[in-house]
Design a protein around this motif. Sequence first.
Motif, PDB file in Angstrom:
ATOM      1  N   ARG A  36      16.359  89.840  48.088  1.00 54.34           N
ATOM      2  CA  ARG A  36      16.398  90.337  46.711  1.00 54.34           C
ATOM      3  C   ARG A  36      15.069  90.960  46.275  1.00 54.34           C
ATOM      4  O   ARG A  36      14.959  91.480  45.168  1.00 54.34           O
ATOM      5  N   HIS A  37      14.032  90.831  47.099  1.00 51.05           N
ATOM      6  CA  HIS A  37      12.707  91.406  46.805  1.00 51.05           C
ATOM      7  C   HIS A  37      12.144  90.855  45.486  1.00 51.05           C
ATOM      8  O   HIS A  37      11.566  91.589  44.685  1.00 51.05           O
ATOM      9  N   ASP A  38      12.323  89.546  45.268  1.00 51.92           N
ATOM     10  CA  ASP A  38      11.816  88.897  44.052  1.00 51.92           C
ATOM     11  C   ASP A  38      10.507  88.181  44.396  1.00 51.92           C
ATOM     12  O   ASP A  38      10.512  87.059  44.935  1.00 51.92           O
ATOM     13  N   THR A  39       9.370  88.832  44.115  1.00 52.15           N
ATOM     14  CA  THR A  39       8.069  88.286  44.504  1.00 52.15           C
ATOM     15  C   THR A  39       7.771  86.964  43.811  1.00 52.15           C
ATOM     16  O   THR A  39       7.246  86.022  44.427  1.00 52.15           O
ATOM     17  N   LEU A  40       8.079  86.872  42.517  1.00 57.56           N
ATOM     18  CA  LEU A  40       7.789  85.658  41.764  1.00 57.56           C
ATOM     19  C   LEU A  40       8.549  84.465  42.329  1.00 57.56           C
ATOM     20  O   LEU A  40       7.980  83.375  42.541  1.00 57.56           O
ATOM     21  N   ARG A  41       9.837  84.666  42.607  1.00 54.75           N
ATOM     22  CA  ARG A  41      10.633  83.571  43.165  1.00 54.75           C
ATOM     23  C   ARG A  41      10.191  83.227  44.593  1.00 54.75           C
ATOM     24  O   ARG A  41      10.289  82.074  45.024  1.00 54.75           O
ATOM     25  N   PRO A  70       3.855  85.032  51.014  1.00 56.54           N
ATOM     26  CA  PRO A  70       5.095  84.238  51.032  1.00 56.54           C
ATOM     27  C   PRO A  70       6.242  84.953  51.734  1.00 56.54           C
ATOM     28  O   PRO A  70       7.077  84.305  52.364  1.00 56.54           O
ATOM     29  N   ALA A  71       6.300  86.296  51.648  1.00 51.31           N
ATOM     30  CA  ALA A  71       7.380  87.024  52.320  1.00 51.31           C
ATOM     31  C   ALA A  71       7.280  86.862  53.829  1.00 51.31           C
ATOM     32  O   ALA A  71       8.289  86.627  54.522  1.00 51.31           O
ATOM     33  N   GLY A  72       6.072  86.995  54.378  1.00 47.54           N
ATOM     34  CA  GLY A  72       5.887  86.806  55.809  1.00 47.54           C
ATOM     35  C   GLY A  72       6.219  85.391  56.248  1.00 47.54           C
ATOM     36  O   GLY A  72       6.808  85.173  57.312  1.00 47.54           O
ATOM     37  N   TYR A  73       5.864  84.414  55.420  1.00 40.55           N
ATOM     38  CA  TYR A  73       6.176  83.025  55.748  1.00 40.55           C
ATOM     39  C   TYR A  73       7.685  82.806  55.813  1.00 40.55           C
ATOM     40  O   TYR A  73       8.199  82.200  56.765  1.00 40.55           O
TER      41      TYR A  73
END
Length: 365
Positions: A36-41, A70-73
């Motif tokens: 969803r590309h939601d950085t905050l979540r 966080p995305a990479g993780y």
Amino acid sequence: MIVVRVRSLLRRSSYPLIGALVGTVTAVSGLLILLRHDTLRLRRHARRERRRLVRWFHTDTVAELPDRDPAGYVLVRALYAVVGGVLLTGVFAVSLEYFGWAMELTLRHRIPLLDSAVSLAVGGVGLYLCRQFAVALGRGDAATAMRRLGDDATQIRLRELERTRADVIRAVDDERRRIERTLHDGVQQRTVALALQLGRVRRLVRHQGATTLEEELGRAVDESTRLLDDLREVAWRIYPSILDERGIEAALRGLSAHTTMPVRLDLRIDREPPTAVGAAVYFVAAEAVTNAAKHSGAEQVSVSVAYLPDRIVVAVRDDGVGGADPRGGGLTGLRRRVAAFDGVLRVSSPAGGPTTVTAELPCAS
């Protein structure tokens, strides 16, 4: 005692399994958030993951990571956590069912004893392998978190220095407050008492005879002597001048003059340490001796200092009742003082004693 040990064994065995199974669900949810590309979540998800690792796998090293990527993780975890979690769930369910089946047949005496033992052993080995696999998944999650959510070594070191600096500032403020309390409660009160005593002497000179005057003067002299003793004590607690004049060994040998119980010394100092390190060593020994005299009920305290090639080790041991709180104000102040030099302070104080306070401070030869 047996019940406690069994409960502890079950807890140690179940925690990694629960953590890994929960991690399978969170890996899927994290992947959905990533799509969803939601950085905050994603950042919130990373914080929850770190709390999961701390709770179920006791990996405290990930507790304060800055969640850098966080995305990479989430993406790296998804590559192995989902498959590993599904595999773990299947093997665990089969092993648990097999173990339960073997236990039921054994209790009902439907299979021979040897077959029962083999079946239970196979089921137990399967459960043990599940537990070990869950631990491996948790360690993999922690390593991934350190690489993806953490900073590089320089930034980690910078944050440690910032925390240490804040601790040093608090330690200095605490020391100032303690000096202020000492001056207010001790020296100031004695000064007031001496002023009042001298005022009475002046009035007696006017109205009474020489005998009473001599007695009052004697009391005034005694009060002034106690005042001088308090001033010397305050000066010693702020900074002992002998440390600069004659060095760390002479300063440590003077500790017994400031305590009511004997201090046994074991000093192996073949060279003078840097001034700041020497002062830290002295104050660690002095504070530990003072705490032992005030709170431990000890009859004797020993201080040993050894100058090793790369560090100085100071250990203070008393024969008191023990039970010292490592989080107490005095020991916390010592820990901050030692941390300012990248040192380590350890406290061992079991109930009944003895209490040992050990500090290691890096010091190049």
